[in-house]
Design an enzyme around this catalytic site. Sequence first.
Site, mmCIF file in Angstrom:
data_model
loop_
_atom_site.group_PDB
_atom_site.id
_atom_site.type_symbol
_atom_site.label_atom_id
_atom_site.label_comp_id
_atom_site.label_asym_id
_atom_site.label_seq_id
_atom_site.Cartn_x
_atom_site.Cartn_y
_atom_site.Cartn_z
ATOM 1 N N ASP A 87 -1.366 -3.664 7.647
ATOM 2 C CA ASP A 87 -0.002 -4.191 7.771
ATOM 3 C C ASP A 87 0.054 -5.372 8.749
ATOM 4 O OD1 ASP A 87 2.683 -4.257 7.174
ATOM 5 O OD2 ASP A 87 3.239 -2.730 8.647
ATOM 6 N N HIS A 139 -1.727 -13.329 4.156
ATOM 7 C CA HIS A 139 -2.427 -12.501 3.163
ATOM 8 C C HIS A 139 -3.855 -13.024 2.955
ATOM 9 C CE1 HIS A 139 1.170 -10.291 2.478
ATOM 10 N NE2 HIS A 139 1.827 -11.267 1.864
ATOM 11 N N LEU A 192 -21.287 3.005 0.229
ATOM 12 C CA LEU A 192 -19.892 3.191 0.649
ATOM 13 C C LEU A 192 -18.962 3.349 -0.554
ATOM 14 C CD1 LEU A 192 -17.765 2.879 3.062
ATOM 15 C CD2 LEU A 192 -17.601 0.497 2.323
HETATM 16 C C1 IPE Z 1 2.661 -0.697 3.517
HETATM 17 O O1 IPE Z 1 3.140 -1.791 4.206
HETATM 18 C C2 IPE Z 1 2.000 -1.128 2.239
HETATM 19 C C3 IPE Z 1 0.730 -1.851 2.375
HETATM 20 C C4 IPE Z 1 0.110 -2.100 3.503
HETATM 21 C C5 IPE Z 1 0.143 -2.308 1.140
HETATM 22 P P1 IPE Z 1 4.646 -2.296 4.027
HETATM 23 O O2 IPE Z 1 4.777 -3.516 4.859
HETATM 24 O O3 IPE Z 1 4.975 -2.425 2.585
HETATM 25 O O4 IPE Z 1 5.472 -1.075 4.612
HETATM 26 P P2 IPE Z 1 6.947 -1.032 5.233
HETATM 27 O O5 IPE Z 1 7.861 -1.688 4.253
HETATM 28 O O6 IPE Z 1 6.908 -1.752 6.540
HETATM 29 O O7 IPE Z 1 7.216 0.431 5.426
HETATM 30 C C1 IPE Z 2 0.621 -6.156 4.609
HETATM 31 O O1 IPE Z 2 1.270 -7.130 5.323
HETATM 32 C C2 IPE Z 2 0.240 -6.602 3.219
HETATM 33 C C3 IPE Z 2 1.020 -5.963 2.138
HETATM 34 C C4 IPE Z 2 1.979 -5.109 2.292
HETATM 35 C C5 IPE Z 2 0.677 -6.340 0.785
HETATM 36 P P1 IPE Z 2 2.823 -7.394 5.145
HETATM 37 O O2 IPE Z 2 3.008 -8.374 4.045
HETATM 38 O O3 IPE Z 2 3.572 -6.128 5.014
HETATM 39 O O4 IPE Z 2 3.177 -8.085 6.526
HETATM 40 P P2 IPE Z 2 4.458 -7.825 7.419
HETATM 41 O O5 IPE Z 2 4.527 -6.340 7.675
HETATM 42 O O6 IPE Z 2 5.633 -8.316 6.641
HETATM 43 O O7 IPE Z 2 4.204 -8.596 8.670
HETATM 44 MG MG MG Z 3 4.459 -4.843 6.283
#
Ligand code: IPE
Ligand code: IPE
Ligand code: MG
Length: 255
Positions: free
Chosen positions: A30, A47, A141
């Site tokens: 995240d 990303h 792995l």
């Molecule tokens: C969880 O992260 C999903 C992934 C890392 C793929 P999100 O950014 O979607 O989760 P929330 O919305 O903060 O709970």
């Molecule tokens: C995690 O990073 C990647 C996915 C959920 C695909 P985020 O895109 O959720 O990044 P934040 O949480 O908005 O910073």
């Molecule tokens: Mg996120």
Amino acid sequence: MSVSPDRKPEVTAAETGSGKLPRHVAFIMDGNGRWATARGLPRTEGHRQGLEALRRTIRHAGKVGIEVVTIYSFSSENWSRPPAEVSFLMGLLRRFVQRDLSELHKENVRIRIIGGRDDLERGIAALLEEAEELTQHNTGLNLVVAFNYGGRSEIVRAAQCLSRRVLAGELTPEDVTEDAISGALDTAGLPDPDLIIRTSGEMRLSNFLLWQAAYSEFYFCEKHWPDFDEAAFDEALSCFGSRQRRYGGLNAKAL
Ligand code: IPE
Ligand code: IPE
Ligand code: MG
């Protein structure tokens, strides 16, 4: 698929500073968006850098000797993001499979995908199937990619599958045990995650591995995912090594 544990780590648990090594580490990757925004960059750049962090993480997990790594790459709820971001993430997944698959195969990594397969765009579904098929006999792995994944919908699919078998007379209601449910989930045959690492300071599961996380240890890291590196991984492993897992019982000293 079940995992084959006959692998020798290049780095021992002692070298990472951890007492015992988790068999299965699951990552909620995240903070890509926040990493980018903090630098005045578009979220997509976060990303892109997140993919580099993923490559580092997989390499390091292999070196340390972890058997299973699960990565939360796209949740069933992430479809609600702006279409441009969703389509960038789909492109990134495509590029990851196209560019990294042969390398991962060479490294003896076995890939498995979990999450809903129905309604996926045909091109994406075919790529995921190709990755699984190509690597199915590898013994290194185990890389489990949670894509279009939601823990609740996984449990619903498992319940529907078992209900159909009861209706068909193949099972009685009493056959629907914890083992039967585990065996009907996308993760059938895999050990439950010992350690779940979430980056970026959020302390929630966000619908990840709800059933499987019953006795997982959690580790929350303040770093955003693109900054996650070997040192941060080792720190998490070392913290895991000092945890006492009691599974509702008492530890040896208290007995
Ligand atoms: C969880 O992260 C999903 C992934 C890392 C793929 P999100 O950014 O979607 O989760 P929330 O919305 O903060 O709970
Ligand atoms: C995690 O990073 C990647 C996915 C959920 C695909 P985020 O895109 O959720 O990044 P934040 O949480 O908005 O910073
Ligand atoms: Mg996120």
